[in-house]
Design a protein around this motif. Structure first.
Motif, PDB file in Angstrom:
ATOM      1  N   VAL A   1      -6.781  -3.144  -3.316  1.00  0.00           N
ATOM      2  CA  VAL A   1      -6.227  -2.437  -1.999  1.00  0.00           C
ATOM      3  C   VAL A   1      -6.255  -3.445  -1.039  1.00  0.00           C
ATOM      4  CG1 VAL A   1      -6.386  -0.485  -0.370  1.00  0.00           C
ATOM      5  CG2 VAL A   1      -6.623  -0.086  -2.833  1.00  0.00           C
ATOM      6  N   THR A   2      -5.395  -3.903  -0.274  1.00  0.00           N
ATOM      7  CA  THR A   2      -5.207  -4.725   0.666  1.00  0.00           C
ATOM      8  C   THR A   2      -4.614  -3.965   1.993  1.00  0.00           C
ATOM      9  OG1 THR A   2      -5.114  -6.675  -0.642  1.00  0.00           O
ATOM     10  CG2 THR A   2      -4.713  -6.917   1.657  1.00  0.00           C
TER      11      THR A   2
ATOM     12  N   THR B   1     -10.164  -2.997   2.756  1.00  0.00           N
ATOM     13  CA  THR B   1      -9.891  -3.715   1.689  1.00  0.00           C
ATOM     14  C   THR B   1     -10.849  -4.141   0.739  1.00  0.00           C
ATOM     15  OG1 THR B   1      -8.152  -4.766   3.251  1.00  0.00           O
ATOM     16  CG2 THR B   1      -8.819  -6.113   1.514  1.00  0.00           C
TER      17      THR B   1
ATOM     18  N   LEU C   1      -2.594   5.433   0.836  1.00  0.00           N
ATOM     19  CA  LEU C   1      -2.419   4.919  -0.517  1.00  0.00           C
ATOM     20  C   LEU C   1      -3.125   6.138  -1.533  1.00  0.00           C
ATOM     21  CD1 LEU C   1      -3.052   1.134  -0.925  1.00  0.00           C
ATOM     22  CD2 LEU C   1      -0.830   2.301  -1.167  1.00  0.00           C
TER      23      LEU C   1
ATOM     24  N   LEU D   1      -4.728   6.381  -5.239  1.00  0.00           N
ATOM     25  CA  LEU D   1      -5.192   5.601  -6.570  1.00  0.00           C
ATOM     26  C   LEU D   1      -5.435   6.773  -7.490  1.00  0.00           C
ATOM     27  CD1 LEU D   1      -7.998   3.327  -5.076  1.00  0.00           C
ATOM     28  CD2 LEU D   1      -5.402   2.898  -5.144  1.00  0.00           C
TER      29      LEU D   1
ATOM     30  N   THR E   1      -8.519  -2.044  -9.160  1.00  0.00           N
ATOM     31  CA  THR E   1      -7.047  -2.212  -8.596  1.00  0.00           C
ATOM     32  C   THR E   1      -7.460  -2.685  -7.073  1.00  0.00           C
ATOM     33  OG1 THR E   1      -5.125  -1.222  -8.252  1.00  0.00           O
ATOM     34  CG2 THR E   1      -6.912   0.017  -8.115  1.00  0.00           C
TER      35      THR E   1
ATOM     36  N   SER F   1      -4.617   2.878 -11.189  1.00  0.00           N
ATOM     37  CA  SER F   1      -3.174   2.591 -10.899  1.00  0.00           C
ATOM     38  C   SER F   1      -3.305   2.937  -9.367  1.00  0.00           C
ATOM     39  CB  SER F   1      -2.136   3.174 -11.535  1.00  0.00           C
ATOM     40  OG  SER F   1      -2.341   4.379 -11.452  1.00  0.00           O
ATOM     41  N   GLY F   2      -2.313   2.470  -8.507  1.00  0.00           N
ATOM     42  CA  GLY F   2      -1.696   2.865  -7.259  1.00  0.00           C
ATOM     43  C   GLY F   2      -2.220   1.896  -6.206  1.00  0.00           C
ATOM     44  N   GLY F   3      -3.127   0.776  -6.231  1.00  0.00           N
ATOM     45  CA  GLY F   3      -3.676  -0.116  -5.292  1.00  0.00           C
ATOM     46  C   GLY F   3      -1.939  -0.862  -4.776  1.00  0.00           C
ATOM     47  N   GLY F   4      -2.383  -1.649  -3.760  1.00  0.00           N
ATOM     48  CA  GLY F   4      -1.323  -2.446  -3.345  1.00  0.00           C
ATOM     49  C   GLY F   4      -1.697  -2.765  -1.894  1.00  0.00           C
ATOM     50  N   LEU F   5      -0.541  -3.246  -1.258  1.00  0.00           N
ATOM     51  CA  LEU F   5      -0.835  -3.591   0.506  1.00  0.00           C
ATOM     52  C   LEU F   5      -0.140  -2.603   1.336  1.00  0.00           C
ATOM     53  CD1 LEU F   5      -1.183  -5.796   2.404  1.00  0.00           C
ATOM     54  CD2 LEU F   5       1.070  -6.608   1.819  1.00  0.00           C
ATOM     55  N   VAL F   6      -0.923  -2.160   2.390  1.00  0.00           N
ATOM     56  CA  VAL F   6      -0.628  -1.465   3.139  1.00  0.00           C
ATOM     57  C   VAL F   6      -0.863  -1.667   4.698  1.00  0.00           C
ATOM     58  CG1 VAL F   6      -2.454   0.138   2.861  1.00  0.00           C
ATOM     59  CG2 VAL F   6      -0.638   1.059   3.724  1.00  0.00           C
TER      60      VAL F   6
END
Length: 121
Positions: free
Chosen positions: A117-118, A91, A18, A20, A115, A7-12
């Motif tokens: 990560v971008t 990324t 971030l 994870l 997950t 968990s914890g990925g996303g766009l930054v």
């Protein structure tokens, strides 16, 4: 059944942070090495970081040294990867991995689903 749930990925944005998390179940957390691989589009997978729970030895890829920090909480069967000063080249899909034999930059026995990560520039 062995499970590694990330968990914890996303766009930054570049320069951001971030965290994870990987929660493990189905095996003895304390006698396994837990870590992270990543795979960017069109590239081979890369070992990012790993911690050996029995002796706390830690590995970091040269590309993330000084920016990423791995930690393990044996009370929660969770490994966390704190990622600071993120760059667009970070990324990738990040996979939690585990292996009783220790950390490897090539093969690990158990894998999570990953997950994303971008990091935008």
């Amino acid at each position: 059944e062995v499970q590694l749930v990330e968990s914890g990925g996303g766009l930054v944005q570049a320069g951001g942070s971030l965290r994870l998390s990987c929660t493990a179940s189905g095996f003895n957390f304390n006698d396994h090495a837990i870590g992270w691989f990543r795979q960017a589009p069109g590239k081979e997978r890369e070992a990012v970081s790993c911690i050996v729970n029995s002796d706390r030895n830690i590995y970091y890829a040269d590309s993330v040294k000084g920016r990423f920090t791995i930690s393990s909480d044996n009370t929660k069967n969770t490994v966390t990867l704190r990622m600071n000063n993120l760059k667009p080249e970070d990324t990738a899909v990040y996979y939690c991995v585990a292996d009783r034999a220790g950390c490897s930059t090539d093969v690990m026995y158990y894998w999570g689903k990953g997950t994303l990560v971008t990091v935008s520039s």
